[in-house]
Write a protein that holds these residues in place. Sequence first.
Motif, PDB file in Angstrom:
ATOM      1  N   PHE A  89      -8.949  45.896  22.486  1.00  0.00           N
ATOM      2  CA  PHE A  89      -9.327  47.200  21.973  1.00  0.00           C
ATOM      3  C   PHE A  89     -10.667  47.107  21.235  1.00  0.00           C
ATOM      4  O   PHE A  89     -11.054  46.048  20.748  1.00  0.00           O
ATOM      5  N   LYS A  92     -13.380  53.041  18.507  1.00  0.00           N
ATOM      6  CA  LYS A  92     -13.478  54.211  19.375  1.00  0.00           C
ATOM      7  C   LYS A  92     -14.935  54.610  19.620  1.00  0.00           C
ATOM      8  O   LYS A  92     -15.317  54.975  20.733  1.00  0.00           O
ATOM      9  N   GLU A  93     -15.757  54.519  18.567  1.00  0.00           N
ATOM     10  CA  GLU A  93     -17.158  54.932  18.695  1.00  0.00           C
ATOM     11  C   GLU A  93     -17.938  54.019  19.642  1.00  0.00           C
ATOM     12  O   GLU A  93     -18.959  54.422  20.199  1.00  0.00           O
ATOM     13  N   THR A  96     -17.104  55.706  23.052  1.00  0.00           N
ATOM     14  CA  THR A  96     -17.405  57.138  23.177  1.00  0.00           C
ATOM     15  C   THR A  96     -18.798  57.363  23.780  1.00  0.00           C
ATOM     16  O   THR A  96     -19.769  56.719  23.395  1.00  0.00           O
ATOM     17  N   SER A 103     -14.468  59.872  30.313  1.00  0.00           N
ATOM     18  CA  SER A 103     -14.125  59.546  28.923  1.00  0.00           C
ATOM     19  C   SER A 103     -12.747  60.070  28.540  1.00  0.00           C
ATOM     20  O   SER A 103     -12.096  59.526  27.648  1.00  0.00           O
ATOM     21  N   ILE A 106      -9.748  57.535  28.416  1.00  0.00           N
ATOM     22  CA  ILE A 106      -9.663  56.435  27.449  1.00  0.00           C
ATOM     23  C   ILE A 106      -8.376  56.569  26.638  1.00  0.00           C
ATOM     24  O   ILE A 106      -8.021  57.659  26.185  1.00  0.00           O
ATOM     25  N   ASP A 108      -6.689  56.309  23.342  1.00  0.00           N
ATOM     26  CA  ASP A 108      -6.962  56.238  21.906  1.00  0.00           C
ATOM     27  C   ASP A 108      -5.705  55.768  21.168  1.00  0.00           C
ATOM     28  O   ASP A 108      -4.585  56.159  21.510  1.00  0.00           O
ATOM     29  N   ASP A 111      -4.680  55.636  13.909  1.00  0.00           N
ATOM     30  CA  ASP A 111      -5.470  55.046  12.831  1.00  0.00           C
ATOM     31  C   ASP A 111      -4.799  53.773  12.328  1.00  0.00           C
ATOM     32  O   ASP A 111      -3.636  53.774  11.939  1.00  0.00           O
ATOM     33  N   LEU A 116     -10.543  53.697  13.685  1.00  0.00           N
ATOM     34  CA  LEU A 116     -10.142  54.433  14.888  1.00  0.00           C
ATOM     35  C   LEU A 116     -10.449  53.549  16.093  1.00  0.00           C
ATOM     36  O   LEU A 116     -11.609  53.207  16.340  1.00  0.00           O
ATOM     37  N   LEU A 117      -9.396  53.179  16.836  1.00  0.00           N
ATOM     38  CA  LEU A 117      -9.531  52.218  17.927  1.00  0.00           C
ATOM     39  C   LEU A 117      -9.141  52.836  19.266  1.00  0.00           C
ATOM     40  O   LEU A 117      -8.399  53.815  19.320  1.00  0.00           O
ATOM     41  N   SER A 118      -9.652  52.250  20.332  1.00  0.00           N
ATOM     42  CA  SER A 118      -9.287  52.652  21.692  1.00  0.00           C
ATOM     43  C   SER A 118      -9.138  51.396  22.543  1.00  0.00           C
ATOM     44  O   SER A 118      -9.849  50.400  22.332  1.00  0.00           O
TER      45      SER A 118
END
Length: 517
Positions: A89, A92-93, A96, A103, A106, A108, A111, A116-118
Motif C-alpha cells: 500500500f 493515497k496522494e 491520486t 482512478s 483504486i 482506498d 484511516d 490515508l492509504l490505498s
Amino acid sequence: MGFRATPRVRSLHSFPGITVAQIDEEVAKLLQLKAQIGGDDGKHQFVLKTAKGTRDYNPKQMAIREKVFSTIIGCFKRHGAETIDTPVFELKETLTGKYGEDSKLIYDLKDQGGELLSLRYDLTVPFARYLAMNKITNIKRYHIAKVYRRDNPAMTRGRYREFYQCDFDIAGQYDAMIPDAECLKIVHEILSGLDLGDFRIKVNDRRILDGMFAVCGVPDDKFRTICSTVDKLDKMPWEDVRKEMVNEKGLSEEAADQIGEYVSLQGGMDLAERLLQDQKMSQSKQACAGLSDIKLLFSYLQLFQATDKVVFDLSLARGLDYYTGIIYEAVLTQAGVATVSTEAQNGAEESVSVGSVAGGGRYDGLVGMFDPKGRKVPCVGVSIGIERIFSIMEQKAEAAAEKVRTTEVQVMVASAQKNLLEERLQLVSELWNAGIKAEVMYKKNPKLLSQLQHCEESGIPLVAILGEQELKDGVVKLRVVASREEERAEEIVCSDKISIRTLDPSQFDQFNSVYFV
C-alpha cells in the motif's frame, strides 16, 4: 408475591437527532445478522469461499505458475535487470491523479493512524516514487508482485481484483528508442519462450495520438478523455466508440469521423513515412516527432530480429495518463498473426484477438511528479499480463491432458524388505546433504509396490532401492521409474553407517525441474 418485569419501549422522541431512516437501517442490519445465525445452537453459518475477484491455486496450478515465472525472470536477468520491492500500500496522494479515468478502481483503506492509504494499483507509480525518494537517476529493474483493482472481475478471462504484475523498466537519460526497442524485444522473447501461440505487438506513440487529436479538431481539454475512449477499440466496434465520443464526451461528429480514418491504419515503418507526408499530420510538430521515433524504433527492431511480430497501429491508445511517448501492447490471436502489410490502410489481415498479455510505454514525466524540484527521470517499461498467461497455460495443460509435476523430487529412497527404516532415513539424509532432492515414505515397513506407485503418480524419475542383499554388498540399486531399468550404484556405499564417497549432484541434473512428464 413475585412480579414479572415488563420491557420498556422508549419513544422515538427519547432519541433526539435519530431519524426513522437511520432506525430502519439499524433494523435491517439486525435482521441480516439474525439471518446469518443458524440453528438453535447459535453457531455462525457462513459460506466458505474466496473473496470476489480472487482465487486459490492448487499445487498443479502453482507448478505452472513457477514455470512461467522462471521463464520471465530468466529473460529479465538475461537483459541485465536487478530487482526491488515496495510496500503493498502507498499513501493515497501518491496514487491520486496518475491513472486518469481508472482512478476510480483504486482500493482506498480506512484511516490508519492519521495516514490515508490505498492498495497499489500497479507497480509503475510506486517505482517512480521510489526513484524520486531515493534520488535514483539510472536503473534497470524488474519487480514481480501483487496489485489490486476494484474492478468488475472476469476471472474466466484472467481478470481479477488481486493479481500479479511482472514489470521491467529502464530509467535514465539515453539515446532515443534504444531502451524502448529492448523492452519490445523482451516481450517478443517471453511470449515466444512460453509458446502461447501466435501473437502481435501493437505499437503507437502518445505524441502521434495527441497530434492526431489536434489536427482532427479535438479540444485540448478533451485529449485525455477521448484517448481513454479510443483505448476501448480492442473491446468495442468503431460505431460504439464513435457514439461514446459524440454522445457522452461531447465531441463533434466531424472530428470523430476524422479520428476514425486514422485509427483504422496499421502497418510498419513505411506507414510512419507515409504519415510524415500526410497533409494534416505533418502540421503537428509532436506527431512528426513521434513518427520519426517510430521509424527509428523499427530500424532497431530489425537489428533485434523482432519485427515479425510488431505492427504500428494508430488505434492503440492505452488509457493511463502517465504515458508520454512510445506505447505498446501485445495480444494473442486465435487465427494467427496477421502479416504486417505495408499498404494496410484498411487494417491488416483479419485475426481474432484473445486479449492483451503485455503492455507498456514511455513515461518521462512521472518521476518528476514526486520530486520536490520537479526533476525528471526518463523511463520506459513493460508489464507482462501474467494472470491471463496463467489462464492460457492452465487451459493448454488441461486440453492436452498433460501430467504436471508439482514437486521437483529427483529420487525416492525405498526398501524392498521390512525393518530398513533407519537405513532409508540415513540414505535420504546423505542425499539431502549432497544437494539432491529426495524423499522417503513415512512408514516403517512400506510395501515396495506402494513406493513405486508413489513415484509414478508423483512423476519422481528415480528410485534408490535398499534391500538386505544391497546392504551386504555395500551398494544401492537405482531404478529409472519410466523404463524400469536398474543399475548398481557402487558410489553410494552402505556400510555400518551409510555414506556417499563420490556422489556428484550433477549426475541427477537431468532429473531436476521436470514439470511435464
